[in-house]
Design an enzyme around this catalytic site. Structure first.
Site, mmCIF file in Angstrom:
data_model
loop_
_atom_site.group_PDB
_atom_site.id
_atom_site.type_symbol
_atom_site.label_atom_id
_atom_site.label_comp_id
_atom_site.label_asym_id
_atom_site.label_seq_id
_atom_site.Cartn_x
_atom_site.Cartn_y
_atom_site.Cartn_z
ATOM 1 N N GLU A 1 44.159 -22.879 -28.646
ATOM 2 C CA GLU A 1 45.322 -23.718 -28.417
ATOM 3 C C GLU A 1 45.059 -25.167 -28.810
ATOM 4 O OE1 GLU A 1 46.042 -19.998 -26.611
ATOM 5 O OE2 GLU A 1 44.332 -21.338 -26.343
ATOM 6 N N HIS B 1 48.671 -16.587 -16.012
ATOM 7 C CA HIS B 1 49.698 -16.367 -17.033
ATOM 8 C C HIS B 1 51.110 -16.426 -16.443
ATOM 9 C CE1 HIS B 1 46.035 -14.493 -18.600
ATOM 10 N NE2 HIS B 1 46.542 -14.593 -19.820
#
Length: 327
Positions: A60, A129
């Site tokens: 990321e 998540h």
């Protein structure tokens, strides 16, 4: 007008924008042949090719850094993070670079990029998540924060976000992906900073975000059976925030309930409550402002515990009745 799912509306907005603007491209993990973690980009690589639907390494930091650099050189990248929780790995690029560059260089540099990411719980994805971190992003000057709840809003707001010359964090709630609404075929734009009154009412105002808009509308339907009229406002964007619409509604109803999925402590609901407390609407209040948010726990994997960690329809109904002093 035809119906689209929220997911289809997001895909259509990106596809239509890419057809008319060659500077727009998408980058992220598994967004090509696989179509992304939730299938939002499915089929796009066949039309636009791997140069504009760019699969990236699992980093990321690298993805966000690439997007910032591309935006600085004149492109309009759309960065997809598989889960909004992974924003933590992209924080330096987004908070210390993307958000600051235009200001630090006196407007000579701009960062027109959109970071799209699925947020929220409800899918059994567990603590790493399933978070809702939008208040964290809204705290950073230079970032715009968008949180659509419907397919219609998602398409129009994404168009506006892509056209924006500043970095935009675009949150897509996972449970909204399958919801449907009427969506025009043509490309259209909804201005950032323009709230929407999802339901008119006179007894109490609910300001809700993302999936909580749907839960609040369900609660309002149930409360109507008891003669309670609820107005539901969806800010749609947290930054910029349409304070005028919220203040006007609270002056009309004299009561406010704020509902979001994120942990209540430090959540964006506190900002909305402060807007009312610091405005002329405060003198119109007939009851204390009520805030509903998630419990201060990591989102559990167990489905029943997961459900209990965030506000539900019954919680919203109870909060409204408490503001009306009705049990």
């Amino acid at each position: 007008m035809r119906e689209l799912t929220y997911l289809e509306a997001v895909r259509e907005a990106m596809s239509q924008e890419m057809r008319q603007n060659e500077d727009v491209f998408i980058l992220g993990e598994d967004i090509g042949v696989y179509g992304g973690a939730f299938g939002v980009t499915r089929g796009m690589i066949e039309e636009f090719g791997p140069e504009r639907i760019r699969n990236t390494p699992i980093s990321e930091a690298a993805i966000s850094g690439t997007a910032v650099g591309a935006a600085l050189t004149g492109m309009r990248p759309i960065l997809e993070l598989q889960f909004s929780d992974f924003m933590t790995i992209a924080m330096d690029n987004m908070v210390n670079q993307a958000a600051k560059i235009r200001y630090m260089y006196g407007g000579k540099g701009k960062v027109p990029m959109v970071l799209r990411t699925p947020a929220g719980s409800g899918t059994g994805a567990a603590a790493q998540h399933s978070q809702s971190l939008e208040a964290w992003m809204a705290h950073v000057p230079g970032l715009k924060v968008v949180q659509p709840s419907t397919a219609y809003d998602a398409k129009g707001l994404l168009k506006a976000a892509i056209d924006e010359d500043n970095p935009v964090i675009f949150y897509e709630h996972k449970l909204c992906y399958k919801t449907k609404s009427d969506v025009p075929e043509e490309l259209y734009s909804i201005p950032l900073g323009q709230a929407d009154i999802k339901r008119q009412g006179s007894d109490v105002t609910i300001v809700a975000t993302a999936i909580m808009v749907h839960k609040s509308l369900e609660a309002a339907t149930e409360l109507e059976k008891e003669g309670i009229s609820v107005e539901v406002i969806d800010p749609r964007t947290l930054v910029p925030l349409d304070t005028e619409t919220i203040i006007k509604s609270v002056k009309k109803t004299s009561r406010l309930v704020v509902v979001h999925e994120a942990v209540k402590r430090g959540g964006f609901g506190g900002e909305i409550a402060s807007v009312i407390a610091e405005s002329e609407a405060f003198d119109y209040l007939d009851a204390p402002i009520k805030r509903l948010g998630g419990k201060a726990v990591p989102i559990p994997y167990n489905p029943e515990l997961e459900k209990s960690a965030i506000p539900g329809v019954e919680d919203i109904i109870m909060a409204v009745k408490e503001t009306l002093n009705r049990q």
